[in-house]
Design an enzyme around this catalytic site. Structure first.
Site, mmCIF file in Angstrom:
data_model
loop_
_atom_site.group_PDB
_atom_site.id
_atom_site.type_symbol
_atom_site.label_atom_id
_atom_site.label_comp_id
_atom_site.label_asym_id
_atom_site.label_seq_id
_atom_site.Cartn_x
_atom_site.Cartn_y
_atom_site.Cartn_z
ATOM 1 C CB CYS A 177 -3.913 -2.698 5.737
ATOM 2 S SG CYS A 177 -5.214 -2.268 6.896
ATOM 3 C CB ILE A 178 -2.438 -4.978 1.364
ATOM 4 C CG1 ILE A 178 -3.680 -4.871 0.472
ATOM 5 C CG2 ILE A 178 -2.691 -5.874 2.578
ATOM 6 C CD1 ILE A 178 -4.021 -6.171 -0.267
#
EC number: 3.5.3.12
Length: 370
Positions: A361-362
């Protein structure tokens, strides 16, 4: 440090018309982007714990692929202290740090040219269940990243986060109905219209629709926390054997779909089951470190949507989250079996999970193209 505050040129055509497609994550990468975490209403201690964790993730990626990090001007001095020296810091405003969801999807053509797809973004639901307000700075992130690389930009008429799609690079797109068909994303579009837009902008042919993502995933069930491609014809599914666990019916339903589908090349899928950690829960100490704001409150005792599937593939390295001492080694061993030719690198990632996501996600990869 470089500055990226300039618009990328929008194109009037679509990637599929121009011979561009989204490559698989295992294709060669020239860079991986991350964004500095700084929201005090999402990250405890004003992001200090998360920042240290992001630095470890950046270091793990940096051994295989150059890392760029978007940092608001006010935090540049702090980021220079915390981040490894090999990370390229780029001055960039953002509302939060989810590069997978706010960054561009970079598409390539047969000649190795790269362009970027800039999707619409509404903070995972806008005013109908979204996770914070405003999100105006996040809407500019993709343009700034593309400008940094000098890539032309397609502006897609679809609210979509990068974490809601996975592709095999050979015509197949996997996603979840819980997210992509949610009324808080594109309420005026039918499933068929959404598929048509994904065909246009990803240049895919076949769709694998799982119903739900991971239990308690506040993104409305992003596919990248639930299931991913390992290589063409192979997928990895988040799994529990505990039939009393709320995750079980979700994973079982996904398995049923995967066992009864074929990809764009007509292949039956080989399915690897990756056991879930935990269950994991937010502690009182962890919840108290988050200040009140427009972000979703972090509550003690709340179940966290922990998943080992939320890893990044980058240039023959797998960077995966360490989440639970009782299952971390099992996950590492399983990943090594699935990816025998890859280096498997685990990074303690509970602090990312506390903010609502994990390593995939990052991060947002930029394919090499050539």
């Amino acid at each position: 440090m470089t500055n990226a505050n300039v618009d990328a040129t929008p194109l009037t055509t679509k990637p599929s018309q121009d011979g561009f497609y989204m490559p698989a994550e295992w294709a060669a990468q020239q860079a991986v982007w991350m964004i500095w975490p700084h929201r005090p209403d999402n990250w405890r201690s004003a992001g200090a714990y998360a920042q240290a964790t992001f630095a470890k993730v950046a270091d793990a990626i940096g051994g295989a692929t150059p890392v760029y990090m978007g940092v608001p001007k006010a935090f540049l001095a702090e980021a220079q202290k915390v981040m490894p020296s090999h990370v390229t810091l780029v001055e960039m405003d953002s509302n939060d740090c989810w590069a997978r969801d706010t960054g561009p999807t970079v598409v390539i053509n047969a000649e190795g040219e790269c362009r970027g797809v800039d999707w619409g973004f509404n903070a995972w639901g806008g005013h109908n269940g979204g996770l914070y307000f405003p999100w105006d700075k996040d809407e500019q992130v993709a343009q700034q990243m593309l400008k940094q690389h000098g890539f032309a930009r397609y502006s897609a008429p679809l609210i979509l986060e990068g974490g809601s799609i996975h592709v095999d690079g050979e015509g197949t797109c996997m996603t979840s109905a819980e997210c992509l068909l949610n009324a808080n994303r594109n309420p005026d579009l039918t499933k068929e219209q959404i598929e048509d837009l994904l065909r246009d902008y990803l240049n895919v042919k076949q769709f694998i629709w799982l119903q739900d993502g991971v239990y308690m995933d506040e993104t409305d069930g992003h596919i990248d926390n639930m299931c991913c491609f390992a290589r063409p014809g192979e997928v990895i599914l988040h799994w529990t054997d505990d039939e009393a666990d709320p995750q079980y019916p979700r994973s079982k339903a996904a398995l049923d779909v995967l066992q009864n589908t074929v990809d764009a090349q007509g292949r039956k899928l080989k399915i690897h089951l990756l056991p879930q950690p935990g269950p994991l829960y937010c502690t009182e100490e962890e919840s108290l470190g988050v200040t009140e704001g427009t972000g979703v409150p972090r509550t003690a005792g709340e179940r966290l949507a922990g998943s080992y599937v939320n890893f990044l593939i980058t240039n023959h390295r797998i960077v995966f989250p360490l989440l639970d001492p009782t299952t971390d080694d099992i996950a590492a061993q399983k990943l090594q079996e699935i990816f025998p030719e890859y280096e498997i690198v685990g990074v303690p990632a509970r602090e990312i999970l506390l903010g609502g996501g994990n390593i995939h996600c990052i991060t947002q990869q930029i394919p090499s193209g050539k």
